[in-house]
Design a protein around this motif. Structure first.
Motif, PDB file in Angstrom:
ATOM      1  N   THR A 113       0.877  -1.161   0.000  1.00 29.48           N
ATOM      2  CA  THR A 113       0.000   0.000   0.000  1.00 29.48           C
ATOM      3  C   THR A 113       0.923   1.221   0.000  1.00 29.48           C
ATOM      4  N   ILE A 114       0.395   2.344  -0.383  1.00 25.82           N
ATOM      5  CA  ILE A 114       1.192   3.565  -0.388  1.00 25.82           C
ATOM      6  C   ILE A 114       1.694   3.854   1.024  1.00 25.82           C
ATOM      7  N   HIS A 115       0.829   3.646   2.016  1.00 32.07           N
ATOM      8  CA  HIS A 115       1.213   3.909   3.403  1.00 32.07           C
ATOM      9  C   HIS A 115       2.349   2.983   3.858  1.00 32.07           C
ATOM     10  N   ALA A 116       2.244   1.708   3.522  1.00 36.69           N
ATOM     11  CA  ALA A 116       3.284   0.755   3.929  1.00 36.69           C
ATOM     12  C   ALA A 116       4.612   1.085   3.257  1.00 36.69           C
ATOM     13  N   PHE A 117       4.565   1.492   2.000  1.00 33.85           N
ATOM     14  CA  PHE A 117       5.789   1.873   1.305  1.00 33.85           C
ATOM     15  C   PHE A 117       6.436   3.085   1.981  1.00 33.85           C
ATOM     16  N   CYS A 118       5.624   4.098   2.292  1.00 32.84           N
ATOM     17  CA  CYS A 118       6.156   5.302   2.939  1.00 32.84           C
ATOM     18  C   CYS A 118       6.760   4.969   4.303  1.00 32.84           C
ATOM     19  N   GLN A 119       6.091   4.125   5.060  1.00 35.39           N
ATOM     20  CA  GLN A 119       6.607   3.767   6.382  1.00 35.39           C
ATOM     21  C   GLN A 119       7.923   2.990   6.256  1.00 35.39           C
ATOM     22  N   ALA A 120       7.995   2.059   5.294  1.00 37.51           N
ATOM     23  CA  ALA A 120       9.239   1.304   5.083  1.00 37.51           C
ATOM     24  C   ALA A 120      10.363   2.239   4.652  1.00 37.51           C
ATOM     25  N   GLU A 134      10.999   6.459  15.846  1.00 33.94           N
ATOM     26  CA  GLU A 134       9.769   5.844  16.365  1.00 33.94           C
ATOM     27  C   GLU A 134       8.536   6.305  15.602  1.00 33.94           C
ATOM     28  N   VAL A 135       8.731   6.965  14.471  1.00 33.32           N
ATOM     29  CA  VAL A 135       7.600   7.497  13.713  1.00 33.32           C
ATOM     30  C   VAL A 135       6.643   6.360  13.319  1.00 33.32           C
ATOM     31  N   ALA A 136       5.373   6.637  13.403  1.00 32.50           N
ATOM     32  CA  ALA A 136       4.353   5.655  13.027  1.00 32.50           C
ATOM     33  C   ALA A 136       3.283   6.356  12.208  1.00 32.50           C
ATOM     34  N   LEU A 137       2.706   5.630  11.293  1.00 31.63           N
ATOM     35  CA  LEU A 137       1.620   6.190  10.506  1.00 31.63           C
ATOM     36  C   LEU A 137       0.355   6.235  11.338  1.00 31.63           C
ATOM     37  N   VAL A 138      -0.404   7.277  11.153  1.00 31.46           N
ATOM     38  CA  VAL A 138      -1.674   7.428  11.861  1.00 31.46           C
ATOM     39  C   VAL A 138      -2.744   6.760  11.009  1.00 31.46           C
TER      40      VAL A 138
END
Length: 166
Positions: A113-120, A134-138
């Protein structure tokens, strides 16, 4: 002019956008397969992103199925469809070997997903980006933004009522 994923130039940037049920997954699958067959890219060098986790799962299944179909065609098995046509156009002696390697390495394919790619990406580049490790997606950014907006409103109200300077 109609969109044809079997003849679209593979160089440059292309966005595939359309309504539900119009063939986005099918088009992305063929473009991805062409990158492997025609451009000789490894599966771990092609980023595929989509919006939902469910769409990511479906895309992963379709990409692997197309890869296996292409491998069967490259081995000389009787196969029909666009994947077989892509292989037939390639006319490359070592293609079956490359496709076998692609099937073996499929789990390394970046399909997110776009979110998972950005977090990785944030996790891998945390030092270069100067980001919080420690950043996490909301999950619901709308709720977080509404909460912040409410905090600002209450803060302004409090300052206006109790500030000695007003």
């Amino acid at each position: 002019m109609s969109f044809d994923p079997t003849s679209l130039p593979l160089r440059g940037a292309h966005a595939v956008t359309a309504s539900a049920g119009t063939g986005k997954t099918w088009s992305i699958t063929l473009l991805w397969l062409r990158l492997i067959v025609e451009e000789r890219l490894a599966v771990d060098r092609i980023l595929v992103t989509t919006f939902t986790t469910a769409a990511t799962g479906e895309l992963r299944e379709r990409l692997l199925a197309a890869l296996r179909t292409a491998l069967a065609a490259a081995r000389g098995e009787r196969v029909d469809g666009p994947a077989a046509a892509i292989v037939a156009r390639a006319d490359e002696p070592g293609l079956a070997r490359r496709l076998e390697a692609a099937v073996s390495a499929f789990d390394l394919a970046p399909i997110h997903t776009i979110h998972a790619f950005c977090q990785a990406l944030l996790r891998r580049q945390v030092l270069e980006l100067g980001a919080d490790p420690e950043v996490a997606l909301v999950p619901d950014a709308g709720a977080a933004l509404r909460g912040r907006s409410e905090e600002r409103r209450v803060g302004k109200e409090c300052r206006s009522r109790w500030s000695p300077y007003h």
